[in-house]
Design a protein around this motif. Sequence first.
Motif, PDB file in Angstrom:
ATOM      1  N   ALA A  36      -7.170 -15.937   1.325  1.00 13.32           N
ATOM      2  CA  ALA A  36      -6.127 -15.950   0.317  1.00 13.32           C
ATOM      3  C   ALA A  36      -4.872 -15.236   0.799  1.00 13.32           C
ATOM      4  CB  ALA A  36      -6.639 -15.306  -0.962  1.00 13.32           C
ATOM      5  N   VAL A  37      -4.948 -14.576   1.949  1.00 13.89           N
ATOM      6  CA  VAL A  37      -3.789 -13.847   2.457  1.00 13.89           C
ATOM      7  C   VAL A  37      -2.891 -14.812   3.220  1.00 13.89           C
ATOM      8  CG1 VAL A  37      -3.011 -11.985   3.942  1.00 13.89           C
ATOM      9  CG2 VAL A  37      -5.123 -11.737   2.646  1.00 13.89           C
ATOM     10  N   ILE A  38      -1.646 -14.976   2.762  1.00 15.83           N
ATOM     11  CA  ILE A  38      -0.750 -15.868   3.500  1.00 15.83           C
ATOM     12  C   ILE A  38       0.294 -15.074   4.269  1.00 15.83           C
ATOM     13  CG2 ILE A  38      -1.113 -17.859   2.020  1.00 15.83           C
ATOM     14  CD1 ILE A  38       1.642 -17.238   0.793  1.00 15.83           C
ATOM     15  N   LEU A  39       0.273 -13.755   4.140  1.00 12.90           N
ATOM     16  CA  LEU A  39       1.087 -12.907   5.014  1.00 12.90           C
ATOM     17  C   LEU A  39       0.394 -11.553   5.081  1.00 12.90           C
ATOM     18  CD1 LEU A  39       3.732 -12.560   6.652  1.00 12.90           C
ATOM     19  CD2 LEU A  39       4.745 -11.617   4.597  1.00 12.90           C
ATOM     20  N   PRO A  40      -0.274 -11.237   6.182  1.00 11.26           N
ATOM     21  CA  PRO A  40      -1.039  -9.982   6.227  1.00 11.26           C
ATOM     22  C   PRO A  40      -0.137  -8.753   6.155  1.00 11.26           C
ATOM     23  CG  PRO A  40      -1.677 -11.466   8.017  1.00 11.26           C
ATOM     24  CD  PRO A  40      -0.433 -12.026   7.406  1.00 11.26           C
ATOM     25  N   TYR A  41       0.907  -8.723   6.978  1.00  7.13           N
ATOM     26  CA  TYR A  41       1.852  -7.609   6.960  1.00  7.13           C
ATOM     27  C   TYR A  41       3.214  -8.185   7.277  1.00  7.13           C
ATOM     28  CZ  TYR A  41      -2.519  -5.120   7.659  1.00  7.13           C
ATOM     29  OH  TYR A  41      -3.790  -4.678   7.539  1.00  7.13           O
ATOM     30  N   GLY A  42       4.193  -7.797   6.521  1.00 11.52           N
ATOM     31  CA  GLY A  42       5.528  -8.304   6.819  1.00 11.52           C
ATOM     32  C   GLY A  42       6.569  -7.521   6.058  1.00 11.52           C
ATOM     33  N   THR A  43       7.825  -7.650   6.485  1.00  9.55           N
ATOM     34  CA  THR A  43       8.927  -6.992   5.788  1.00  9.55           C
ATOM     35  C   THR A  43       9.277  -7.817   4.562  1.00  9.55           C
ATOM     36  OG1 THR A  43      10.544  -8.247   7.026  1.00  9.55           O
ATOM     37  CG2 THR A  43       9.846  -6.150   7.963  1.00  9.55           C
ATOM     38  N   TRP A  44      10.162  -7.276   3.729  1.00  5.54           N
ATOM     39  CA  TRP A  44      10.561  -7.998   2.524  1.00  5.54           C
ATOM     40  C   TRP A  44      11.211  -9.332   2.903  1.00  5.54           C
ATOM     41  CZ3 TRP A  44       9.076  -8.331  -2.106  1.00  5.54           C
ATOM     42  CH2 TRP A  44       9.866  -8.914  -3.089  1.00  5.54           C
ATOM     43  N   GLY A  45      11.946  -9.327   4.021  1.00  3.93           N
ATOM     44  CA  GLY A  45      12.549 -10.574   4.492  1.00  3.93           C
ATOM     45  C   GLY A  45      11.487 -11.622   4.802  1.00  3.93           C
ATOM     46  N   ASP A  46      10.390 -11.177   5.449  1.00  3.34           N
ATOM     47  CA  ASP A  46       9.299 -12.102   5.755  1.00  3.34           C
ATOM     48  C   ASP A  46       8.679 -12.640   4.467  1.00  3.34           C
ATOM     49  OD1 ASP A  46       9.785 -11.427   8.348  1.00  3.34           O
ATOM     50  OD2 ASP A  46       8.157  -9.945   8.460  1.00  3.34           O
ATOM     51  N   VAL A  47       8.539 -11.729   3.480  1.00  3.28           N
ATOM     52  CA  VAL A  47       7.957 -12.145   2.207  1.00  3.28           C
ATOM     53  C   VAL A  47       8.799 -13.244   1.585  1.00  3.28           C
ATOM     54  CG1 VAL A  47       7.436 -11.397  -0.146  1.00  3.28           C
ATOM     55  CG2 VAL A  47       6.867  -9.915   1.778  1.00  3.28           C
ATOM     56  N   LEU A  48      10.132 -13.033   1.569  1.00  3.49           N
ATOM     57  CA  LEU A  48      11.015 -14.028   0.965  1.00  3.49           C
ATOM     58  C   LEU A  48      10.947 -15.342   1.735  1.00  3.49           C
ATOM     59  CD1 LEU A  48      14.127 -11.909  -0.035  1.00  3.49           C
ATOM     60  CD2 LEU A  48      12.271 -12.756  -1.470  1.00  3.49           C
ATOM     61  N   LYS A  49      10.806 -15.233   3.065  1.00  3.04           N
ATOM     62  CA  LYS A  49      10.723 -16.441   3.891  1.00  3.04           C
ATOM     63  C   LYS A  49       9.487 -17.252   3.487  1.00  3.04           C
ATOM     64  CE  LYS A  49      10.444 -15.623   8.339  1.00  3.04           C
ATOM     65  NZ  LYS A  49      10.830 -15.094   9.645  1.00  3.04           N
ATOM     66  N   VAL A  50       8.349 -16.555   3.359  1.00  5.25           N
ATOM     67  CA  VAL A  50       7.112 -17.243   2.995  1.00  5.25           C
ATOM     68  C   VAL A  50       7.201 -17.805   1.586  1.00  5.25           C
ATOM     69  CG1 VAL A  50       4.672 -16.860   2.510  1.00  5.25           C
ATOM     70  CG2 VAL A  50       5.671 -15.955   4.597  1.00  5.25           C
ATOM     71  N   ASP A  61       0.840  -1.187   0.000  1.00  3.74           N
ATOM     72  CA  ASP A  61       0.000   0.000   0.000  1.00  3.74           C
ATOM     73  C   ASP A  61       0.883   1.248   0.000  1.00  3.74           C
ATOM     74  OD1 ASP A  61      -2.192  -1.556   0.019  1.00  3.74           O
ATOM     75  OD2 ASP A  61      -2.721  -1.234   2.123  1.00  3.74           O
ATOM     76  N   LEU A  62       0.243   2.382  -0.285  1.00  4.48           N
ATOM     77  CA  LEU A  62       0.987   3.632  -0.444  1.00  4.48           C
ATOM     78  C   LEU A  62       1.883   3.934   0.750  1.00  4.48           C
ATOM     79  CD1 LEU A  62       1.543   6.182  -1.993  1.00  4.48           C
ATOM     80  CD2 LEU A  62      -0.530   7.170  -1.035  1.00  4.48           C
ATOM     81  N   LEU A  63       1.287   3.978   1.949  1.00  2.03           N
ATOM     82  CA  LEU A  63       2.083   4.356   3.122  1.00  2.03           C
ATOM     83  C   LEU A  63       3.003   3.223   3.564  1.00  2.03           C
ATOM     84  CD1 LEU A  63      -0.441   6.392   5.260  1.00  2.03           C
ATOM     85  CD2 LEU A  63       1.478   7.213   3.907  1.00  2.03           C
ATOM     86  N   GLN A  64       2.648   2.007   3.173  1.00  2.00           N
ATOM     87  CA  GLN A  64       3.509   0.881   3.546  1.00  2.00           C
ATOM     88  C   GLN A  64       4.846   0.969   2.837  1.00  2.00           C
ATOM     89  OE1 GLN A  64       1.127  -2.550   2.705  1.00  2.00           O
ATOM     90  NE2 GLN A  64       0.056  -2.430   4.650  1.00  2.00           N
ATOM     91  N   ARG A  65       4.916   1.785   1.773  1.00  2.00           N
ATOM     92  CA  ARG A  65       6.207   1.973   1.113  1.00  2.00           C
ATOM     93  C   ARG A  65       7.170   2.696   2.043  1.00  2.00           C
ATOM     94  NH1 ARG A  65       4.259   4.448  -4.437  1.00  2.00           N
ATOM     95  NH2 ARG A  65       6.409   5.149  -4.553  1.00  2.00           N
ATOM     96  N   LEU A  66       6.640   3.503   2.951  1.00  8.87           N
ATOM     97  CA  LEU A  66       7.505   4.202   3.905  1.00  8.87           C
ATOM     98  C   LEU A  66       8.003   3.245   4.977  1.00  8.87           C
ATOM     99  CD1 LEU A  66       5.402   7.460   4.359  1.00  8.87           C
ATOM    100  CD2 LEU A  66       7.404   7.110   2.895  1.00  8.87           C
ATOM    101  N   THR A  67       7.128   2.357   5.422  1.00  8.21           N
ATOM    102  CA  THR A  67       7.505   1.471   6.520  1.00  8.21           C
ATOM    103  C   THR A  67       8.076   0.150   6.013  1.00  8.21           C
ATOM    104  OG1 THR A  67       5.257   0.631   6.589  1.00  8.21           O
ATOM    105  CG2 THR A  67       5.779   2.424   8.076  1.00  8.21           C
ATOM    106  N   GLY A  68       7.991  -0.082   4.704  1.00  7.01           N
ATOM    107  CA  GLY A  68       8.552  -1.307   4.156  1.00  7.01           C
ATOM    108  C   GLY A  68       7.752  -2.556   4.472  1.00  7.01           C
ATOM    109  N   HIS A  69       6.432  -2.421   4.491  1.00  9.89           N
ATOM    110  CA  HIS A  69       5.602  -3.591   4.731  1.00  9.89           C
ATOM    111  C   HIS A  69       4.964  -4.087   3.438  1.00  9.89           C
ATOM    112  CE1 HIS A  69       5.855  -2.206   8.924  1.00  9.89           C
ATOM    113  NE2 HIS A  69       5.707  -3.488   9.194  1.00  9.89           N
ATOM    114  N   TYR A  70       4.702  -5.384   3.410  1.00 14.01           N
ATOM    115  CA  TYR A  70       4.094  -6.000   2.246  1.00 14.01           C
ATOM    116  C   TYR A  70       2.995  -6.949   2.684  1.00 14.01           C
ATOM    117  CZ  TYR A  70       8.369  -4.495  -0.083  1.00 14.01           C
ATOM    118  OH  TYR A  70       9.397  -3.754  -0.566  1.00 14.01           O
ATOM    119  N   ARG A  71       2.090  -7.226   1.744  1.00 14.16           N
ATOM    120  CA  ARG A  71       1.052  -8.231   1.988  1.00 14.16           C
ATOM    121  C   ARG A  71       1.183  -9.276   0.888  1.00 14.16           C
ATOM    122  NH1 ARG A  71      -3.175  -5.082   1.465  1.00 14.16           N
ATOM    123  NH2 ARG A  71      -3.879  -5.760  -0.563  1.00 14.16           N
TER     124      ARG A  71
END
Lengths: 164, 487
Positions: B353-367, B322-332
């Motif tokens: 269908a959401v397998i990671l609600p909020y997470g950092t890029w590291g979390d995304v790669l982990k999933v 999301d727009l503001l998540q670009r500042l905090t570095g969160h992803y879904r």
Amino acid sequence: MSNTLFAPPGTDWQRLSPRYLTMKLLLIPIGWTVAFVPPAVAAFLFVEPRWVGWTVVAVWAVFLTWRLVRAPFAFRRWGYAERDTDVYLTSGLFQRRLVCVPYGRMQLVELESGPLERAFGLATVEMITASTQGGIKIPGLRYEDAAALRERLIARGETQQAGI
Amino acid sequence: MTGPDDLPPPPYPAPVDATEPVPPAPVPPVVERPSPLTGVAHGGIALGAAVLVVVQQLGSGEVDDLTTQGIVAGVISLGVVLVAGLYGLFAWRTTSFVVADEEFRVERNFISRSSSKVDYTKVQAVEIAQPFVARLLGLAKVHIDVGGAGGLDLAFLANSRAEELREHLLARAARAKAVGQFPPPAVPPSAPAGENLPDALPGEDRPYAPPDFAPPAETPEELVHAMPPATLLIGALVSSPALVFSLAALPALVFSLIFGASVPVIGVLLAFGGWAWANIGSNWGFRMTRRGDTLRVTRGFASTTAQGLRPERIQGIAVHQDLLQRLTGHYRVTVTVLGFAESANAESSSANAVILPYGTWGDVLKVLGVVWPGLDLNTIQPVPQPARARWLTPMAFSQHTWGVGPDVVVAHHGLLEHTLTIVPHRRMQSLEVEQGPLQRWLGLATVAIHTTDGPVSLRLYHLDQETARGVFVDQLDRGRRAREDAA
């Protein structure tokens, strides 16, 4: 045409039955007239200045002419090609598309022929995959051709079935 | 939480013919009823809903004569609760399910008689839901996803029993898939139909699966990712709905300050509070664990949801920011999973269908690494659009890229909110290239890769038309090879 984007895949395109064009040319005036009669009648009866009604008629005439002129060109854009592992399908006059469906992805192949299509001896073949994004229909095939095509598609689909 | 066990267990139905060679010893089917507390749970849920409606009515100030309307509301609520409770009672008395070696069957004999059979090979996912009241009673609802043909709901089971049932169904589904086909059915002992069952059915509290089919027992459950509450709170706070709420709150705030009326601000705050409660509540304590090759996602504060997920059922993945998540570095991270599209309702299927609600890029790669272990996004060279595509995407031009890896196609787009879409070649259904009048004028074309229906859809916008034709032809080849490799 120099544009190779929608070129057939090695073989020539199989075209639709000319009777499909005939059917379209008959249906277009009927459909547009039916759609325009109620507003035209309403405009002539209830709206005071006469030109409003004539405007509706003029719009009808322009639409109708446009659709009738367009129909043969759009008809000529339709084409399909059966290959070893997939079917190519192209259509669209302005918004052009080229779709490829692998036999292994076909969950169902449906043959439809409504009363009108039956009167013209035509049928539509629809290939149904696990996705609804494709919308992969071949309309306006001769009924016998459509039935044969469906049998071929099903037979190849069974031997190449790839699951989902 | 099981039924009264005072009746002696009746003997099992006809034993297997000993002369017939039966490779795996057949398991007598387990016949079971939902929990006797089902009626209480249904009534309780209805009571909760009724209370909520009454509170909302009071809150919206539509009630002027409190006593009369209170009495009316009370009577109506009581009626609703009674009907729901009775329904639950009947549902309990008339429902039974049969867990046999080669099939899972639910018999209902309520208003219309039905028998639904689930083929283990068709099981896509098994989900356990615990509405708040059910949770208090230690009950759970089991939803079985079976691809195109809709699903099957079983309400309510004792919590532990529901877990066992899910483990059994998933294990059986995995086995059925591994074998491809079941061994010849070993004389299915016909289970009694639902009508004349005693309260305690044979096999209650018996394990569903015989020991040799219980692979989960020795493979330990390992934690893939647990979302810390801080991430959840920050992620939700900077998500787009929160931004929309704050933008809506501004004029309301100005209006309140000028006119001294507090109603608009309170309204916006209530709406925001409701959204935040639902979003944070449903994602609270998000955990993804892995056991064998089955992933498990649990989440929820007031009502917990646990779903089993098999990575090979995942058709596509979208990583969204999301727009503001670009500042905090969160992803879904959302996925398209076979079978989820037909889930009970649209809201729950999109949440599922959401397998990671909020997470950092590291979390995304982990999933991602757990879902598709072979995937390495760094090796995929992103290709930009040709410069003349700026005419069609003046704003988002720099964000539109696409790339093809050995196993997947990826596309990135979005001006304010970024979306990265990944679809494996193996999961491509059909392929399309399209060109509108403007695109034809500029010599551009769009390639669309069709996958099963879900939140993920992959399109490569405005490629050079020669490139598009090349991508089209090559992608067909890649898809075919991937299918043949898998077969």
